[in-house]
Design a protein around this motif. Structure first.
Motif, short mmCIF file in Angstrom:
data_model
loop_
_atom_site.label_atom_id
_atom_site.label_comp_id
_atom_site.label_asym_id
_atom_site.label_seq_id
_atom_site.Cartn_x
_atom_site.Cartn_y
_atom_site.Cartn_z
N VAL A 34 82.68 110.98 78.54
CA VAL A 34 81.23 111.06 78.38
C VAL A 34 80.65 109.65 78.45
CG1 VAL A 34 79.35 111.76 76.86
CG2 VAL A 34 81.46 113.12 76.95
N ILE A 35 79.79 109.43 79.42
CA ILE A 35 79.16 108.12 79.60
C ILE A 35 77.97 108.02 78.66
CG2 ILE A 35 78.14 106.50 81.22
CD1 ILE A 35 81.08 107.18 81.74
N LYS A 36 78.05 107.10 77.73
CA LYS A 36 76.97 106.92 76.77
C LYS A 36 76.01 105.85 77.25
CE LYS A 36 80.00 108.02 72.86
NZ LYS A 36 80.56 107.55 71.57
N PRO A 37 74.72 106.02 76.99
CA PRO A 37 73.76 104.98 77.37
C PRO A 37 74.02 103.70 76.59
CG PRO A 37 72.73 106.63 75.96
CD PRO A 37 74.07 107.17 76.32
N LYS A 38 73.97 102.59 77.30
CA LYS A 38 74.24 101.31 76.65
C LYS A 38 73.11 100.93 75.70
CE LYS A 38 77.13 99.30 80.27
NZ LYS A 38 77.33 98.14 81.18
N LYS A 106 85.84 83.46 62.22
CA LYS A 106 85.99 84.73 61.50
C LYS A 106 86.51 85.79 62.47
CE LYS A 106 82.43 83.93 57.98
NZ LYS A 106 83.40 83.85 56.86
N LEU A 107 87.53 86.52 62.03
CA LEU A 107 88.11 87.61 62.81
C LEU A 107 87.81 88.94 62.14
CD1 LEU A 107 91.62 86.10 63.68
CD2 LEU A 107 89.73 86.49 65.26
N ASP A 108 87.55 89.95 62.96
CA ASP A 108 87.25 91.27 62.44
C ASP A 108 87.66 92.30 63.49
OD1 ASP A 108 86.38 93.28 60.81
OD2 ASP A 108 84.34 92.51 60.58
N THR A 109 87.42 93.56 63.22
CA THR A 109 87.67 94.62 64.19
C THR A 109 86.41 95.44 64.37
OG1 THR A 109 88.52 96.09 62.46
CG2 THR A 109 90.14 94.79 63.70
N GLN A 110 86.24 95.92 65.58
CA GLN A 110 85.08 96.74 65.91
C GLN A 110 85.55 98.12 66.33
OE1 GLN A 110 82.68 95.05 69.00
NE2 GLN A 110 81.31 96.80 69.16
N GLU A 111 84.97 99.14 65.74
CA GLU A 111 85.36 100.52 66.06
C GLU A 111 84.58 101.03 67.26
OE1 GLU A 111 84.38 104.47 63.82
OE2 GLU A 111 86.23 103.66 62.93
N ILE A 112 85.31 101.53 68.25
CA ILE A 112 84.70 102.10 69.44
C ILE A 112 85.15 103.54 69.57
CG2 ILE A 112 84.54 101.97 71.96
CD1 ILE A 112 85.00 98.99 71.76
N VAL A 113 84.20 104.44 69.70
CA VAL A 113 84.49 105.87 69.80
C VAL A 113 84.20 106.35 71.21
CG1 VAL A 113 83.95 108.16 68.90
CG2 VAL A 113 83.89 106.19 67.37
N ASP A 114 85.23 106.85 71.88
CA ASP A 114 85.10 107.43 73.21
C ASP A 114 85.18 108.95 73.11
OD1 ASP A 114 84.95 104.93 74.48
OD2 ASP A 114 87.13 104.78 74.57
N GLU A 115 84.30 109.63 73.82
CA GLU A 115 84.28 111.08 73.81
C GLU A 115 84.62 111.61 75.20
OE1 GLU A 115 80.55 112.47 72.41
OE2 GLU A 115 80.84 111.76 70.35
N TYR A 116 85.42 112.68 75.24
CA TYR A 116 85.82 113.31 76.49
C TYR A 116 85.48 114.79 76.43
CZ TYR A 116 88.56 109.05 77.09
OH TYR A 116 88.95 107.74 77.20
N GLU A 117 84.79 115.28 77.46
CA GLU A 117 84.44 116.70 77.52
C GLU A 117 85.39 117.42 78.48
OE1 GLU A 117 80.42 116.79 78.77
OE2 GLU A 117 80.82 116.07 80.80
N LEU A 123 89.04 124.62 76.20
CA LEU A 123 89.48 123.34 75.63
C LEU A 123 88.36 122.74 74.80
CD1 LEU A 123 91.31 121.75 78.71
CD2 LEU A 123 92.35 122.90 76.74
N ASP A 124 88.74 122.04 73.75
CA ASP A 124 87.76 121.41 72.88
C ASP A 124 87.48 119.99 73.33
OD1 ASP A 124 87.68 123.70 71.29
OD2 ASP A 124 89.38 123.01 70.06
N LYS A 125 86.35 119.48 72.89
CA LYS A 125 86.01 118.09 73.16
C LYS A 125 86.98 117.17 72.41
CE LYS A 125 81.72 116.90 73.45
NZ LYS A 125 80.30 116.56 73.12
#
Length: 202
Positions: A34-38, A106-117, A123-125
């Protein structure tokens, strides 16, 4: 899953016998990302956002503009993922071009959520959560918090070679126009000689 092993996503559980890469490819053939708007990210004037494809010399020139033209006392270098190494390189070069720069990393982590239809019925998303490393490097002419675990004091002045802003601009523009016009007309001369020889022959 057995203790110590990674859980297998539900979409791949029917293909345990396959290697992870094969299961991933075959399973994801039934899905479309799923392409999300930037999101419109607002960048501060004193921020240098580093990318893996960017040029270190361009980041150094930006730092020169911030420190010299805009008279900033502090700037931040930000990067994520595979751009972290380039961000560190850019910071080291900038510290060797401007004297007295204090640094905090400073180091940290960034959470990125990708969705697939799913492309097939039944089949479920699928949602894939990734954690990407990110880095923020602060370079300041003013003193920073020395108790911070990411603090680095300014380099020894003997290691710093300050560059004039005009010279830096010239160095970026060097090489323009080189090689233009080379070899033009050579083919015409050769053709002319060939015609002359042909006319002279019986």
């Amino acid at each position: 899953p057995s203790p110590g092993s990674e859980p297998i996503p539900s979409v791949f559980r029917r293909r345990r016998s396959c290697a992870p890469s094969s299961a991933h490819r075959s399973g994801m053939n039934k899905y479309r990302k799923v392409i999300k708007p930037k999101e419109a990210l607002v960048k501060d004037d004193d921020e240098i956002r580093v990318t893996a494809a960017g040029s270190v010399s361009a980041y150094v020139s930006r730092a020169a503009k911030l420190f010299n033209e805009m008279e900033k006392k502090c700037l931040t270098i930000t990067a994520t993922g595979n751009a972290l190494t380039k961000a560190v390189t850019a910071a080291e070069v900038i510290k060797r071009r401007f004297q007295g720069l204090h640094q905090i990393t400073k180091l940290d982590t960034q959470e990125i959520v990708d969705e697939y239809e799913p492309l097939e019925e039944g089949l479920d998303k699928v949602t894939d959560v990734r954690h990407v490393p990110c880095m923020v490097i602060t370079l300041s002419k003013d003193a920073l918090d020395t108790s911070d675990k990411g603090y680095q004091e300014p380099l020894d002045p003997t290691l710093v070679v300050e560059v004039d802003p005009e010279e830096m601009a010239k160095s970026r523009g060097r090489g323009a126009g080189r090689g233009k016009g080379r070899g033009k007309g050579a083919g015409k001369t050769a053709k002319g000689k060939g015609k002359g020889k042909a006319d002279a022959s019986p």
